[in-house]
Design a protein around this motif. Structure first.
Motif, short mmCIF file in Angstrom:
data_model
loop_
_atom_site.label_atom_id
_atom_site.label_comp_id
_atom_site.label_asym_id
_atom_site.label_seq_id
_atom_site.Cartn_x
_atom_site.Cartn_y
_atom_site.Cartn_z
N TYR A 1 0.87 -1.17 0.00
CA TYR A 1 0.00 0.00 0.00
C TYR A 1 0.91 1.23 0.00
O TYR A 1 2.12 1.12 0.27
CB TYR A 1 -0.94 -0.01 1.21
CG TYR A 1 -0.24 0.06 2.55
CD1 TYR A 1 0.04 1.30 3.15
CD2 TYR A 1 0.16 -1.08 3.24
CE1 TYR A 1 0.69 1.38 4.38
CE2 TYR A 1 0.80 -1.01 4.46
CZ TYR A 1 1.06 0.22 5.02
OH TYR A 1 1.71 0.30 6.24
N GLU B 1 0.62 6.79 3.33
CA GLU B 1 -0.77 6.97 3.76
C GLU B 1 -1.06 6.38 5.14
O GLU B 1 -2.10 6.67 5.72
CB GLU B 1 -1.70 6.33 2.72
CG GLU B 1 -1.67 7.05 1.38
CD GLU B 1 -2.61 6.44 0.37
OE1 GLU B 1 -2.82 7.07 -0.69
OE2 GLU B 1 -3.16 5.34 0.62
N ARG C 1 -8.93 1.19 5.12
CA ARG C 1 -9.72 2.26 4.51
C ARG C 1 -9.95 3.39 5.51
O ARG C 1 -9.84 4.57 5.16
CB ARG C 1 -11.07 1.72 4.02
CG ARG C 1 -10.97 0.72 2.87
CD ARG C 1 -12.29 0.61 2.12
NE ARG C 1 -13.43 0.43 3.01
CZ ARG C 1 -13.86 -0.76 3.44
NH1 ARG C 1 -13.23 -1.87 3.08
NH2 ARG C 1 -14.90 -0.85 4.24
N THR D 1 -5.58 4.19 0.18
CA THR D 1 -6.35 4.23 -1.07
C THR D 1 -6.14 3.00 -1.96
O THR D 1 -6.88 2.81 -2.93
CB THR D 1 -6.00 5.48 -1.89
OG1 THR D 1 -4.58 5.47 -2.17
CG2 THR D 1 -6.35 6.74 -1.10
#
Length: 224
Positions: free
Chosen positions: A158, A162, A201, A206
């Protein structure tokens, strides 16, 4: 990550990484390894994963390694297994049938213990470690597994910016950089799992994929 971080996670029950059922990707891809039933399978940073019970049910000798005494106790209690215990320089050994869990530090494993493992299953270890510790893990643990040792490594991918790990993002490039010198590798599976992982999430991630890597230790005598 310091040992105390993981011990605190278990004390507070913050174990969102734990799954109550064996990982479907393990059930799907483990048979492809065609391992002898009586081989010894290393499961580093094992927690109380039911994957160990599934591996043992295939006839394998399972060697888990886990820092948290709570995780170890809960695994055997949840599977109704009485254990024999003894101490050694590498930790407290809990043994029930063909499952042994060493309560201790994976970096403390000795050469003889690692040399006895002709297979491994890594679902939670490589992704639990930040980059510098991950490199040490490859150098000090995987590098001491014997030639011909093979297994499955399950990773997550991922955008690392983030979300703070653990679990950390470990993509195919990371795996290649860490292991390609000493291991033959292939990717058996890669799939999008963001919709099934609400905690990612909610953290603002994302994109999220999981991959299954097959690794086999090269013969040390082969020149690279």
């Amino acid at each position: 990550m310091q040992a105390e971080f993981w011990l605190q996670q278990w004390r507070e029950g913050r174990i969102g990484f734990h799954r109550e059922q064996p990982l479907p990707l393990l059930l799907k891809h483990w048979p492809a390894l065609a391992l002898p039933k009586d081989c010894r399978v290393l499961v580093p940073l094992c927690g109380k994963t039911p994957d160990m019970a599934w591996l043992a049910a295939q006839g394998h000798s399972v060697l888990g390694v886990e820092l948290s005494p709570l995780a170890v106790e809960q695994f055997f209690a949840e599977h109704g297994l009485a254990t024999a215990r003894h101490r050694s320089p590498i930790g407290v050994h809990h043994v029930a049938g063909n499952i042994e869990i060493i309560q201790g530090d994976v970096f403390a494993l000795d050469d003889a213990t690692l040399a006895s493992c002709t297979a491994f299953y890594d679902r939670a270890a490589v992704v639990a470690l930040p980059p510098l510790l991950r490199a040490r893990y490859a150098r000090e643990v995987y590098a001491r597994l014997p030639a011909g040792c093979q297994g499955l490594m399950v990773t997550l991918e991922y955008p690392q910016r983030e979300m703070d790990g653990p679990p950390f993002s470990v993509d195919a490039g990371n795996v290649d950089a860490l292991f390609s010198r000493d291991w033959d590798m292939s990717v058996l599976d890669r799939r999008d799992i963001l919709d099934s992982e609400p905690r990612f999430r909610e953290a603002g991630v994302t994109a999220l994929h999981t991959s299954v890597h097959r690794l086999r230790r090269k013969d040390a005598s082969v020149k690279r």
